[in-house]
Design a protein around this motif. Structure first.
Motif, PDB file in Angstrom:
ATOM      1  N   LEU A   1       2.321   1.905  -3.459  1.00 33.36           N
ATOM      2  CA  LEU A   1       1.339   2.496  -4.372  1.00 33.36           C
ATOM      3  C   LEU A   1       1.199   3.995  -4.109  1.00 33.36           C
ATOM      4  O   LEU A   1       1.166   4.802  -5.054  1.00 33.36           O
ATOM      5  CB  LEU A   1      -0.017   1.807  -4.214  1.00 33.36           C
ATOM      6  CG  LEU A   1      -1.193   2.466  -4.957  1.00 33.36           C
ATOM      7  CD1 LEU A   1      -0.924   2.542  -6.455  1.00 33.36           C
ATOM      8  CD2 LEU A   1      -2.480   1.706  -4.676  1.00 33.36           C
ATOM      9  N   ALA A   2       1.101   4.392  -2.849  1.00 25.81           N
ATOM     10  CA  ALA A   2       0.974   5.819  -2.525  1.00 25.81           C
ATOM     11  C   ALA A   2       2.208   6.587  -2.996  1.00 25.81           C
ATOM     12  O   ALA A   2       2.094   7.688  -3.549  1.00 25.81           O
ATOM     13  CB  ALA A   2       0.759   5.996  -1.030  1.00 25.81           C
TER      14      ALA A   2
ATOM     15  N   LEU B   1      -9.784   0.022  -6.015  1.00 20.87           N
ATOM     16  CA  LEU B   1      -8.763  -1.014  -6.176  1.00 20.87           C
ATOM     17  C   LEU B   1      -9.497  -2.326  -6.420  1.00 20.87           C
ATOM     18  O   LEU B   1     -10.121  -2.876  -5.508  1.00 20.87           O
ATOM     19  CB  LEU B   1      -7.891  -1.100  -4.931  1.00 20.87           C
ATOM     20  CG  LEU B   1      -7.067   0.150  -4.595  1.00 20.87           C
ATOM     21  CD1 LEU B   1      -6.516   0.057  -3.179  1.00 20.87           C
ATOM     22  CD2 LEU B   1      -5.942   0.334  -5.596  1.00 20.87           C
TER      23      LEU B   1
ATOM     24  N   ALA C   1       0.840  -1.208   0.000  1.00 19.67           N
ATOM     25  CA  ALA C   1       0.000   0.000   0.000  1.00 19.67           C
ATOM     26  C   ALA C   1       0.871   1.253   0.000  1.00 19.67           C
ATOM     27  O   ALA C   1       0.589   2.221  -0.719  1.00 19.67           O
ATOM     28  CB  ALA C   1      -0.927  -0.014   1.206  1.00 19.67           C
TER      29      ALA C   1
ATOM     30  N   VAL D   1      -4.106   5.275   0.608  1.00 16.85           N
ATOM     31  CA  VAL D   1      -4.613   3.957   0.226  1.00 16.85           C
ATOM     32  C   VAL D   1      -5.432   3.414   1.393  1.00 16.85           C
ATOM     33  O   VAL D   1      -4.918   3.284   2.507  1.00 16.85           O
ATOM     34  CB  VAL D   1      -3.466   2.982  -0.127  1.00 16.85           C
ATOM     35  CG1 VAL D   1      -4.030   1.609  -0.484  1.00 16.85           C
ATOM     36  CG2 VAL D   1      -2.636   3.537  -1.283  1.00 16.85           C
ATOM     37  N   ASP D   2      -6.696   3.142   1.133  1.00 12.97           N
ATOM     38  CA  ASP D   2      -7.607   2.589   2.139  1.00 12.97           C
ATOM     39  C   ASP D   2      -8.136   1.258   1.630  1.00 12.97           C
ATOM     40  O   ASP D   2      -8.563   1.156   0.478  1.00 12.97           O
ATOM     41  CB  ASP D   2      -8.776   3.537   2.403  1.00 12.97           C
ATOM     42  CG  ASP D   2      -8.319   4.899   2.893  1.00 12.97           C
ATOM     43  OD1 ASP D   2      -7.399   4.928   3.726  1.00 12.97           O
ATOM     44  OD2 ASP D   2      -8.860   5.915   2.438  1.00 12.97           O
ATOM     45  N   LEU D   3      -8.126   0.240   2.483  1.00 19.47           N
ATOM     46  CA  LEU D   3      -8.628  -1.076   2.114  1.00 19.47           C
ATOM     47  C   LEU D   3      -9.873  -1.397   2.921  1.00 19.47           C
ATOM     48  O   LEU D   3      -9.990  -1.012   4.100  1.00 19.47           O
ATOM     49  CB  LEU D   3      -7.568  -2.147   2.357  1.00 19.47           C
ATOM     50  CG  LEU D   3      -6.273  -2.024   1.546  1.00 19.47           C
ATOM     51  CD1 LEU D   3      -5.345  -3.196   1.854  1.00 19.47           C
ATOM     52  CD2 LEU D   3      -6.548  -1.936   0.052  1.00 19.47           C
TER      53      LEU D   3
ATOM     54  N   LEU E   1      -8.014   4.140  -3.916  1.00 18.50           N
ATOM     55  CA  LEU E   1      -6.863   5.038  -3.954  1.00 18.50           C
ATOM     56  C   LEU E   1      -7.412   6.459  -3.943  1.00 18.50           C
ATOM     57  O   LEU E   1      -8.173   6.854  -4.822  1.00 18.50           O
ATOM     58  CB  LEU E   1      -6.029   4.785  -5.210  1.00 18.50           C
ATOM     59  CG  LEU E   1      -4.880   5.751  -5.492  1.00 18.50           C
ATOM     60  CD1 LEU E   1      -3.840   5.692  -4.385  1.00 18.50           C
ATOM     61  CD2 LEU E   1      -4.237   5.438  -6.842  1.00 18.50           C
TER      62      LEU E   1
ATOM     63  N   ALA F   1      -4.019   1.788 -10.195  1.00 18.62           N
ATOM     64  CA  ALA F   1      -4.775   1.095  -9.155  1.00 18.62           C
ATOM     65  C   ALA F   1      -4.992  -0.368  -9.520  1.00 18.62           C
ATOM     66  O   ALA F   1      -4.928  -1.249  -8.662  1.00 18.62           O
ATOM     67  CB  ALA F   1      -6.113   1.794  -8.927  1.00 18.62           C
TER      68      ALA F   1
END
Length: 702
Positions: A287-288, A400, A284, A301-303, A410, A433
């Motif tokens: 990716l950021a 995502l 994560a 980035v939040d899941l 994202l 993403a």
């Protein structure tokens, strides 16, 4: 300011112009007498000024047969009935006839006297001049490039329609004004400086590039401009000519191509930088980081908590539960303080735009963020105020999605970057993403698989509290691999047997994952069952070897030590396993010399036995190869490190285990580690084992 010319200067200027045009000028008064005879007329017809001035033009220039026609044309011009133009034969002084083009018009002097002006030239010359003038006029008026003439004070005196369109300003609003006054929204100070240098030096400036924002259409434009000094025949400076070509379209195409190259480079970079590990927080964060600052000033980035390992809720149960995994900013900003705390689970209501992106599985774009939008971006009103102060002006959230499942979102914001997010940014962020989501999905499945493997392996290993077999103190540790893709099949065991004896076992199934853990469980269970029937180490390994062959495609190493506290006697046998280390008080710790047999599963070969006498206070250290095998260091050096750690005064066994694992730990460890230490205790009825037992095949290793 235009310069006022005196009479002499006017004559020079007129003469220069007539020289350039190659035409003769003749002025006739009301009586038909020649009042002005230009040098060009003398060159064309052969008569000097003295011969021509005061003569009747019709008598001098035409014969008797055409005299009447000339007089009639002269009367019409003098009567104000228009001009007269056409081809006419004229007599040269030497007697031959010239066919000339004539243009006549009436002039009035300050005294009120009327005159007739005749412009004459050889027919081909005047037609050529007129065609050239017509072509020049058409080129100026209809050329697709902007043309202008400026005087020596850089004030516009001529502007063509193309430049009107380029500047978005009528020609009348150009005339008499400087470029700075006409287009004040552009940075023209440097351009005017270059114009003045061209006027001063005469050296032109060619194809200079300029980019600026034009208010008449709200777009950025690009131009190439050239500047030339204008001079007359006498080389006097008359002003400046400029050409302007609008190259906005190719400029935008080049920008688009450059953006496309940068985006492709960013996607390629993301393929390398995102997913370097199978760790969710790391993936994560990668990716950021890859999106800042190329795509956004701030990225988060939040899941969805429901898709993470160990989650108890399900997607769609009430408000979405997100876990903030990473946030990255291009520069220090309070906006990061307004983000959801990393690692915490937060309920995101449907009104939040990031929730919409995740729940709907579609990007959410807000090109120009308003105050109302901030309340739907931030987690609460306080956070919205912080984002406003930080200058968040554009927002984009993309889901995502991996293998058809939405994993999270994202979240992208722009603050210092003045450009709002556009559809190209949506496509780029969606592509990033999508690639990252696969890496995130792999990481979460790996963690799920690894968790299941670890749970199985720990279930199959001995209980947390070490057993207390007769005559021995026991301590052990199991350490999963750090950098390995999957957990391995290492195991250890302490098996109590009849007569107070104890079997100490360590083993390592080759391979990794649940299959290796399950195989390890089968071998451990078999070992415990067989040890109670036939405790001899060599026989045990022979039976385990047959079991490994029955399991198919299975290979493992194993070390068995059978300890009898009655005499301190220990029998050891190895199936391709690293030797144990003996640490005896007052002596240097050292590996026990063994003649190992083949790994389990090979079959058909014996397992030699080594007899060893242990004394009270001795530590026998059994371990798997993950403790001593690393990529960049020799095994002998690692063994030396282990024996050095066991030197010196005795520590509690638990402390010794912790010391060994901490000191020998490597962040890139590729294998599990099983560690088992047995310390010989004094016998209640005396001290058997204080002296070596000498017998064939035995050794003291002291």
């Amino acid at each position: 300011m235009a310069q006022r010319l005196g009479p002499a200067d006017a004559a020079l200027a007129a003469g220069g112009l007539l020289d350039v045009l190659g035409v003769a000028a003749v002025v006739v008064d009301e009586r038909g007498l020649i009042s002005l005879w230009s040098p060009q007329a003398e060159a064309l017809f052969g008569y000097t000024c003295e011969e021509a001035l005061g003569r009747v033009a019709a008598d001098l220039l035409v014969g008797a047969e055409r005299r009447q026609a000339v007089l009639e044309a002269f009367e019409r011009v003098m009567a104000g009935e228009g001009t007269w133009a056409g081809a006419f034969p004229v007599r040269h002084k030497d007697g031959h006839t010239l066919l000339v083009e004539m243009r006549n018009m009436r002039l009035q002097a300050a005294s009120g006297t009327w005159y007739a002006l005749g412009i004459l030239s050889e027919r081909e010359t005047l037609q050529r001049i007129e065609r050239a003038l017509a072509l020049s006029a058409r080129l100026v008026d209809q050329a697709p490039i902007g043309l202008a003439v400026l005087d020596e004070d850089l004030r516009f005196v001529l502007v063509n329609p193309a430049l009107e369109r380029i500047n978005g300003i009528p020609a009348a609003e150009h005339l008499g004004r400087t470029p700075h006054e006409v287009v004040p929204h552009l940075d023209v100070a440097a351009i005017e400086d270059r114009m003045r240098r061209v006027l001063a030096t005469g050296r032109p400036v060619l194809e200079e590039s300029t980019v600026g924002h034009m208010p008449h259409d709200g777009r950025d434009h690009a131009w190439t401009s050239s500047f030339y000094r204008l001079e007359d025949q006498a080389h006097r400076v008359m002003g400046l000519a400029i050409t302007v070509i609008d190259v906005t379209e190719p400029y935008e195409q080049s920008l688009a191509a450059a953006r496309a190259r940068r985006r492709l480079s960013l996607i390629a970079d993301a393929s390398i930088r995102v997913g370097t590990t199978l760790d969710l927080p790391t993936t994560a964060r990668e990716l950021a980081e890859v999106t800042v600052p190329e795509v956004a000033d701030i990225a988060a980035v939040d899941l969805l908590d429901a898709v993470l390992p160990g989650a108890t809720g399900r997607a769609g149960d009430g408000p979405a539960r997100f876990r903030a995994m990473a946030i990255k900013a291009a520069y220090p900003t309070a906006a990061t303080d307004a983000a959801d705390p990393i690692g915490e689970v937060t309920r995101y209501h449907r009104r939040r735009l990031v929730t919409r992106a995740a729940v709907d599985g579609r990007p959410v774009l807000v090109q120009h963020v308003t105050e109302a939008d901030l309340s739907r971006i931030a987690r609460d009103d306080d956070a919205a105020g912080v984002l406003a102060e930080a200058g968040v002006h554009s927002y984009l959230a993309v889901p995502l999605i991996a293998r058809g499942q939405v994993l999270g979102a994202l979240d992208l914001k722009r603050t210092r970057n003045p450009a709002p997010f556009d559809q190209d940014d949506v496509l780029l962020a969606t592509e990033l993403a999508a690639r990252a989501a696969v890496a995130i999905d792999n990481a979460r499945w790996y963690q799920h698989q690894r968790g299941a493997t670890l749970a199985l392996q720990r279930h199959l290993l001995p209980p947390r509290h070490a057993p207390r077999p007769p005559g021995l103190a026991i301590a052990y540790r199991y350490q999963p691999a750090v950098a390995s893709d999957e957990t391995g099949g290492d195991w250890f065991d302490v098996i109590p047997l009849q007569g107070g004896r104890t079997a100490l076992v360590v083993g390592d199934v080759m391979g990794s994952g649940i299959t290796a853990a399950a195989t390890m469980g089968q071998l451990r269970t078999t070992t415990r069952a067989l040890a109670r029937l036939s405790p001899e180490p060599a026989e045990l390994l022979t039976h385990l070897d047959a079991t490994a062959q029955d399991l198919g495609d299975t290979m493992a190493t194993c070390l068995i030590a059978l300890y009898d506290p009655a005499g301190g006697h220990c029998r050891l046998a190895s199936a391709g396993h690293p030797p144990p280390v003996l640490a005896r008080p007052g002596h240097a710790a050292h590996p026990v010399r063994l003649d190992p047999g083949p790994p389990l599963g090979v079959g058909g070969l014996p397992f030699p036995v080594r007899d060893l006498t242990l004394r009270p206070g001795d530590d026998l250290v059994l371990y798997t190869d993950g403790l001593i095998e690393v990529r960049d260091q020799d095994i002998d050096r690692r063994l030396q490190t282990l024996t050095d750690l066991l030197a010196g005064p005795r520590r509690p066994l638990e402390d010794t285990c912790d010391l060994i694992l901490t000191a020998m730990h490597r962040p890139d460890t590729q294998d599990d580690v099983a560690l088992l230490i047995a310390r010989v205790l004094p016998s209640p009825g005396g001290r058997p084992g204080d002296r070596p037992v000498d017998q064939p095949g035995s050794g003291d290793d002291s």
